[in-house]
Write an enzyme that holds these catalytic residues in place. Structure first.
Site, short mmCIF file in Angstrom:
data_model
loop_
_atom_site.label_atom_id
_atom_site.label_comp_id
_atom_site.label_asym_id
_atom_site.label_seq_id
_atom_site.Cartn_x
_atom_site.Cartn_y
_atom_site.Cartn_z
N GLU A 1 0.83 -1.21 0.00
CA GLU A 1 0.00 0.00 0.00
C GLU A 1 0.86 1.26 0.00
O GLU A 1 0.94 1.98 0.99
CB GLU A 1 -0.98 -0.05 1.17
CG GLU A 1 -1.95 -1.23 1.03
CD GLU A 1 -2.86 -1.42 2.23
OE1 GLU A 1 -2.97 -0.48 3.04
OE2 GLU A 1 -3.46 -2.50 2.35
N HIS B 1 -17.48 -10.52 7.17
CA HIS B 1 -16.18 -9.89 7.35
C HIS B 1 -15.42 -10.59 8.47
O HIS B 1 -15.95 -10.83 9.55
CB HIS B 1 -16.35 -8.41 7.70
CG HIS B 1 -15.04 -7.68 7.81
ND1 HIS B 1 -14.62 -7.04 8.94
CD2 HIS B 1 -14.04 -7.51 6.89
CE1 HIS B 1 -13.43 -6.49 8.73
NE2 HIS B 1 -13.05 -6.77 7.51
N HIS B 2 -14.17 -10.95 8.17
CA HIS B 2 -13.25 -11.53 9.14
C HIS B 2 -11.98 -10.70 9.17
O HIS B 2 -11.20 -10.74 8.21
CB HIS B 2 -12.89 -12.97 8.77
CG HIS B 2 -14.00 -13.95 8.91
ND1 HIS B 2 -14.03 -15.15 8.23
CD2 HIS B 2 -15.14 -13.92 9.65
CE1 HIS B 2 -15.13 -15.82 8.55
NE2 HIS B 2 -15.82 -15.09 9.40
N GLU B 3 -11.75 -9.96 10.23
CA GLU B 3 -10.49 -9.24 10.41
C GLU B 3 -9.63 -10.00 11.40
O GLU B 3 -10.05 -10.29 12.52
CB GLU B 3 -10.73 -7.82 10.92
CG GLU B 3 -9.45 -7.04 11.21
CD GLU B 3 -8.48 -7.03 10.03
OE1 GLU B 3 -7.38 -7.59 10.16
OE2 GLU B 3 -8.86 -6.46 8.98
N HIS C 1 -8.32 -8.76 1.82
CA HIS C 1 -7.63 -7.48 2.01
C HIS C 1 -6.35 -7.72 2.81
O HIS C 1 -6.24 -8.67 3.56
CB HIS C 1 -8.54 -6.48 2.71
CG HIS C 1 -9.51 -5.84 1.76
ND1 HIS C 1 -9.64 -4.47 1.64
CD2 HIS C 1 -10.37 -6.38 0.87
CE1 HIS C 1 -10.55 -4.19 0.71
NE2 HIS C 1 -11.01 -5.35 0.23
N GLU C 2 -5.37 -6.83 2.60
CA GLU C 2 -4.00 -7.07 3.06
C GLU C 2 -3.57 -8.46 2.60
O GLU C 2 -3.18 -9.32 3.37
CB GLU C 2 -3.87 -6.93 4.59
CG GLU C 2 -4.17 -5.56 5.12
CD GLU C 2 -5.68 -5.30 5.23
OE1 GLU C 2 -6.13 -4.18 4.86
OE2 GLU C 2 -6.40 -6.21 5.68
N GLU D 1 -7.47 -6.88 -2.43
CA GLU D 1 -6.96 -5.50 -2.36
C GLU D 1 -5.54 -5.49 -2.93
O GLU D 1 -5.35 -5.68 -4.11
CB GLU D 1 -7.04 -5.01 -0.91
CG GLU D 1 -6.78 -3.52 -0.72
CD GLU D 1 -6.70 -3.15 0.74
OE1 GLU D 1 -7.13 -2.05 1.10
OE2 GLU D 1 -6.17 -3.96 1.54
N GLU E 1 -9.77 3.96 0.90
CA GLU E 1 -9.73 4.40 2.30
C GLU E 1 -8.59 5.37 2.59
O GLU E 1 -8.67 6.19 3.51
CB GLU E 1 -9.64 3.19 3.24
CG GLU E 1 -8.34 2.41 3.21
CD GLU E 1 -8.33 1.33 2.14
OE1 GLU E 1 -7.47 0.44 2.20
OE2 GLU E 1 -9.18 1.38 1.23
#
Length: 680
Positions: free
Chosen positions: A173, A375-377, A455-456, A474, A480
């Site tokens: 990023e 969603h799983h963070e 993501h990440e 992503e 963002e």
């Protein structure tokens, strides 16, 4: 006589260098493989000019002699392929795989010998090659410490490169750099550059499975060596018995858009392994997400908690009314309170907050026809996630959830795993361990008929062909950063992504911000540095089979005319063509909708974006179907539009066009144009 005999013996001991060659079907690309000086190498010509000089091949191992010097060519096998295959979803429905191929086997006499092959495929748009190492004595438990693969760029001192740094704290990023090629040090792929002849080249990899990701290390000017991201132990790759590496790819084109129109990465991946994937659904979604980034809501519990039952129902109602397939909900599960960036040890993936009634929302989802998007963070603790993953997917399957966004927020090199001895180890996101961890997540999700948006992530290498439920990811600076990034994404960012990150595959950029002044206008605030028209054009320019309308619903209701384009534009395509562009400057895309659901398969869409420079571009509409008339719904920058202080100036107009027409696109600073060509 004795002297003559010695001379004859000496002459007979000289081994003549062997070479093998293969050319692309159109003859423009030629690969030369050699064992000159008993060192395996390759070089590449494009239109009779060298683009990649003699470049080394081979490996170094922890406990075995290297595969480098004293290896000779012992076998050469040639073949050609010209086939087509169908994508269940994608930029185009039919992909053509036409290439010529050579497999070259190298061997070194015992003792401390060995053998391996390198398979080269020459396409009209570039080259792919991989190592194929058979099972052999001394290579049962293999630890690779270095891959010796080089990419020696010809006339590198005259080349321009566009790149982001590798092994940094922020993963992928970063804002892209534009520099002389020789100034690029340790870089991520896709790594794109242009040589003195204007030829565009991009180095990447395909089919990254059970191996470390490759970054490029410029050890000597113009010579980039494959640098494999290591385990915490320092070893690059661990293998047992026979193995193949990922494909090393070199895309080559006379123009920048030639790179974009290539299907090399997909063609170098294995076919679908999941069988019937009709349950994988492209589409558009909204979500409880942007509000957290602009501080309207919070992920954690409390008065401003975003993921409540009431708020989710409101989003579902909006989605149902305006034709969206799903609602992403972040912050629904316990563990978000406090500094969630460091909460990887405490996240639960099955326990909702008290104000989020997942059973009631499952029922409401069925009533409205709008799915919850899960969603799983992990906040980087993959061992905590792995322990709960099966139960988490089972809960989502029970709750009518068919798509899950996963997150791996953690600094580069700080992914936490607990080893077999209970000791915490810290790994890179693109290490062999994490390459396997991401794929495990995708495979397990498939058993529950769930698609994954990572993501990440680990960078995309085309595995969506093999596992079509890996629907997007992503892997670059997304929207963002325009809320809180300092600096936010610059005006050139999208025109940069199109020729770099997007060569790897779909990106969940989350476009469609309509309130561009939540932090005020001007050039020095955290906000999208674009015009309104450019936000619309992103839906065509940045490909993803699932696209988010990222802004708050109230901001779309305030601008219904512009919002119409987001409602109309599909996410699955029959055909895609990059028409014109220059890296970091501008890009123009045309895409034809695929027949699916409400889409007839007859309409075309166009998206064009520019950097900080206003520009006028003339585009031929010869991509449209001959003999048909289209009504062009044009969303363009207004006469006085400019991104800093007048981004909202948007003109919407209609006109009749055919394939014989041309359009003049006038793009404001950091502006754009979005067009729907409605077939009549």
């Amino acid at each position: 006589m004795r002297t003559l005999a010695l001379l004859l013996m000496a002459f007979s001991s000289i081994t003549v260098a062997q070479t093998a060659t293969v050319q692309s079907p159109d003859g423009n690309i030629k690969i030369i493989i050699s064992d000159e000086q008993s060192t395996p190498s390759y070089s590449i010509n494009f239109k009779n000019k060298t683009v990649i000089n003699n470049s080394a091949l081979g490996f170094e191992f922890k406990q075995h002699a290297p595969f480098s010097n004293s290896f000779k060519i012992t076998k050469v096998q040639q073949q050609s392929t010209n086939t087509q295959w169908q994508q269940p979803w994608g930029e185009r429905q039919t992909v053509v795989d036409q290439h010529n191929e050579v497999t070259v086997t190298f061997a070194k006499p015992q003792p401390q010998g060995g053998t391996y092959s390198v398979r080269f495929k020459a396409f009209d748009s570039g080259v792919g090659f991989r190592y194929e190492v058979p099972k052999q004595a001394g290579l049962n438990n293999i630890e690779i410490t270095k891959e010796l693969t080089e990419f020696a760029v010809n006339n590198s001192h005259t080349a321009t490169a566009w790149w982001i740094p590798a092994r940094g704290w922020n993963r992928y990023e970063y804002v892209y750099n534009t520099t002389p090629l020789n100034d690029a040090a340790l870089v991520h792929t896709p790594f794109t550059f242009k040589n003195q002849d204007g030829v565009h080249i991009s180095i990447h990899e395909a089919a990254l499975v059970d191996y470390a990701a490759m970054v490029l290390n410029q050890r000597r000017p113009g010579v980039f060596q494959a640098d494999l991201t290591p385990w915490s132990s320092g070893v690059a790759v661990k293998k047992q018995g026979a193995f193949n590496t990922p494909w090393r790819t070199i895309q080559i084109g006379e123009k920048a858009v030639d790179l974009v129109n290539s299907d090399i990465i997909l063609n170098l991946n294995e076919p679908n392994k999941l069988g019937d994937v009709s349950w994988v659904k492209p589409g558009k979604y909204i979500g409880i997400w942007w509000g957290m980034h602009i501080n309207t809501h919070t992920w954690g519990s409390g008065d401003k908690h975003g993921a409540t039952t009431q708020n989710t129902k409101y989003y579902m109602d909006f989605a149902a009314k305006y034709g969206f397939d799903g609602v992403l909900v972040e912050g629904w599960n316990t563990g978000w309170d406090g500094d969630w960036f460091f909460n990887g040890d405490v996240f639960s993936f099955t326990q909702p907050y008290d104000d989020f009634d997942i059973a009631a929302l499952t029922k409401y989802s069925k009533q409205t026809g709008v799915q919850l998007i899960g969603h799983h963070e992990t906040s980087g603790n993959v061992s905590n996630y792995r322990k709960q993953m099966a139960d988490a997917f089972a809960l989502y399957e029970k709750s009518n959830v068919s798509q899950v966004k996963t997150g791996y927020v953690a600094d580069g090199g700080n992914i936490k795993r607990i080893d077999e001895n209970g000791i915490a180890r810290h790994e890179w996101h693109d290490s062999q361990f994490m390459v396997n961890e991401y794929l495990h997540n995708v495979k397990l999700a498939a058993k529950h008929k769930i698609s994954i948006n990572t993501h990440e992530p680990i960078k995309d290498t085309g595995l969506r062909r093999t596992y079509p439920n890996w629907i997007t990811r992503e892997g670059a600076r997304g929207q963002e950063f325009n809320a809180w990034g300092t600096p936010p994404n610059p005006p050139e960012h999208i025109a940069m992504l199109a020729f770099t990150r997007m060569l790897a595959g779909p990106m969940d950029f989350t476009p469609g911000i309509f309130d561009l002044s939540f932090n005020g206008l001007g050039a020095n605030t955290n906000r999208p540095q674009t015009t309104q028209a450019k936000q619309l054009a992103l839906y065509v320019v940045l490909y993803s089979p699932i696209q988010m309308a990222a802004d708050l619903p109230k901001n779309y209701l305030a601008k219904p005319d512009a919002f119409q384009f987001i409602q109309d534009v599909p996410t699955d395509w029959q055909q895609s063509i990059a028409l014109d562009g220059a890296v970091g400057d501008f890009i123009v895309f045309a895409r034809k909708e695929r027949k699916r659901d409400k889409y007839t398969g007859n309409d075309w869409y166009l998206g064009a974006v520019t950097d900080e420079q206003a520009r006028t571009i003339e585009i031929s509409l010869d991509f449209l179907d001959n003999g048909k008339q289209f009504e062009a719904h044009i969303y363009k920058d207004g006469k006085n539009a400019e991104w800093k202080n007048n981004p909202y100036d948007l003109t919407i107009e209609k006109r009749l066009v055919t394939a014989s027409d041309k359009l003049t696109l006038k793009l404001a600073t950091s502006g754009g144009t979005a067009i729907r060509f409605k077939a009549l």
